[in-house]
Design an enzyme around this catalytic site. Structure first.
Site, mmCIF file in Angstrom:
data_model
loop_
_atom_site.group_PDB
_atom_site.id
_atom_site.type_symbol
_atom_site.label_atom_id
_atom_site.label_comp_id
_atom_site.label_asym_id
_atom_site.label_seq_id
_atom_site.Cartn_x
_atom_site.Cartn_y
_atom_site.Cartn_z
ATOM 1 N N ASN A 9 0.864 -1.189 0.000
ATOM 2 C CA ASN A 9 0.000 0.000 0.000
ATOM 3 C C ASN A 9 0.900 1.239 0.000
ATOM 4 O OD1 ASN A 9 -1.804 2.057 0.500
ATOM 5 N ND2 ASN A 9 -2.224 1.443 2.628
ATOM 6 N N LYS A 11 0.063 4.296 -0.300
ATOM 7 C CA LYS A 11 -0.593 5.484 0.281
ATOM 8 C C LYS A 11 -0.402 6.703 -0.631
ATOM 9 C CE LYS A 11 0.177 3.399 4.757
ATOM 10 N NZ LYS A 11 0.134 3.547 6.190
ATOM 11 N N HIS A 93 -9.388 0.820 5.195
ATOM 12 C CA HIS A 93 -8.064 1.017 5.803
ATOM 13 C C HIS A 93 -8.237 1.925 7.022
ATOM 14 C CE1 HIS A 93 -3.991 2.394 6.478
ATOM 15 N NE2 HIS A 93 -3.589 1.308 5.845
ATOM 16 N N GLU A 95 -6.683 4.356 8.105
ATOM 17 C CA GLU A 95 -6.561 5.810 7.851
ATOM 18 C C GLU A 95 -7.861 6.360 7.267
ATOM 19 O OE1 GLU A 95 -2.902 5.527 5.622
ATOM 20 O OE2 GLU A 95 -1.921 4.874 7.471
ATOM 21 N N GLU A 165 -5.063 -5.442 10.731
ATOM 22 C CA GLU A 165 -4.059 -4.396 10.907
ATOM 23 C C GLU A 165 -4.305 -3.670 12.232
ATOM 24 O OE1 GLU A 165 -2.260 -2.952 7.041
ATOM 25 O OE2 GLU A 165 -4.201 -1.992 7.117
ATOM 26 N N GLY A 171 2.421 2.109 10.669
ATOM 27 C CA GLY A 171 3.286 3.267 10.484
ATOM 28 C C GLY A 171 3.997 3.717 11.753
ATOM 29 N N SER A 210 3.631 -2.344 10.273
ATOM 30 C CA SER A 210 5.088 -2.306 10.430
ATOM 31 C C SER A 210 5.776 -3.627 10.076
ATOM 32 C CB SER A 210 5.464 -1.851 11.844
ATOM 33 O OG SER A 210 4.987 -0.526 12.057
HETATM 34 C C1 PEP Z 1 -0.681 -0.057 6.151
HETATM 35 O O1 PEP Z 1 -0.799 1.148 5.928
HETATM 36 O O2 PEP Z 1 -1.566 -0.825 5.781
HETATM 37 C C2 PEP Z 1 0.501 -0.507 6.851
HETATM 38 C C3 PEP Z 1 0.532 -1.734 7.294
HETATM 39 O O3 PEP Z 1 1.518 0.417 7.024
HETATM 40 P P1 PEP Z 1 2.960 0.127 7.679
HETATM 41 O O4 PEP Z 1 3.488 -1.144 7.066
HETATM 42 O O5 PEP Z 1 3.776 1.319 7.300
HETATM 43 O O6 PEP Z 1 2.749 -0.012 9.142
#
Ligand code: PEP
Length: 247
Positions: A9, A11, A93, A95, A165, A171, A210
């Site tokens: 992703n 973003k 997601h 966000e 997630e 992040g 992460s």
């Molecule tokens: C995500 O945005 O779905 C995500 C897992 O981000 P990150 O790997 O940066 O934590």
């Protein structure tokens, strides 16, 4: 036996030049072990779709409209995503849920429209740190999944992917331990199994939060983790490909 999917992703990062370079880097280094999918910003989907036309790498969108067509300024229809070559679309997601107030019901409607249009939705679910500390992780994840089941039925999840997630891990550099992640993945699969054993056995459940080249192998070796949804580490071709090789 479920196959593994490693999804990147991107973003709202990059520009036309960096996106092209990243796609070229991933294409050049793809060893074909796991299925790869990339989710560039929407304005680059058509371009990237063209670049991926002859490759094994799938294309996905970061969101999908819950409506078919019409006066929905700023939204993108599933049929349009298909024209760009998308196989997948993220829905819900964290966000989108936290920054743009997307509700469980809206996310469920986005999933429904994706499925109806031949796009595989990746339904993102997960708890905040506060919710984990309150001990309600399973309640939150169940509620997010139930919204989809209530709108479209359990069978619709047979045409979807779920990404667990934990919001506190996205992040932040804080990753769920393999045991923490496996526990929630097993909870999700068990919940689905009580409604439809075939769907539960088939559905891919990805971990996101992460994931990086150092922690991927241990996470991906868990029985109910069928791949990863990668944010930050998907912006470097080498890191993304190293994660894919950990499958
Ligand atoms: C995500 O945005 O779905 C995500 C897992 O981000 P990150 O790997 O940066 O934590």
């Amino acid at each position: 036996m479920r196959s593994s999917l490693i999804a990147g992703n991107w973003k709202m990062n990059g520009n036309l030049q960096s996106v092209v370079e990243l796609v070229e880097g991933i294409k050049a280094g793809n060893a074909g072990k796991a299925e790869l999918a990339i989710f560039p910003p929407a304005v680059f989907l058509m371009k990237v779709g063209g670049m991926l036309a002859e490759s094994e790498i799938a294309l996905g969108a970061q969101n999908v409209c819950d409506q078919e067509a019409g006066a929905f300024t700023g939204e993108i229809a599933a049929s349009m995503l298909r024209e760009c070559g998308c196989r997948y679309a993220l829905a819900g997601h964290s966000e989108r849920r936290s920054l743009y107030q997307e509700t469980d019901q809206l996310v469920a409607a986005r999933c429904a429209m994706a499925v109806a249009s031949g796009i595989i939705p990746i339904l993102c679910v997960g708890e905040t740190l506060q919710e984990r500390e309150q001990g309600i992780t399973e309640d939150v994840v169940a509620r997010q999944i139930d919204a989809v089941i209530n709108l479209s039925g359990i069978a619709s999840l047979g045409q979807a992917i779920i990404a667990y997630e934990p919001v506190w891990a996205i992040g932040t550099g804080k990753v769920a331990t393999p045991d923490q992640a496996q526990e929630v993945h097993a909870f999700i699969r068990g919940k689905l199994a009580r409604l439809n054993a075939d769907v539960a056995e088939k559905v891919q459940i990805l971990y996101g939060g992460s994931m990086n080249p150092s922690n991927a192998a241990e996470l991906l070796s868990q029985a109910d983790i069928d791949g990863g949804l990668i944010g930050g580490a998907s912006l470097k071709a080498d890191d993304f490909l190293t994660i894919a090789q950990a499958v």
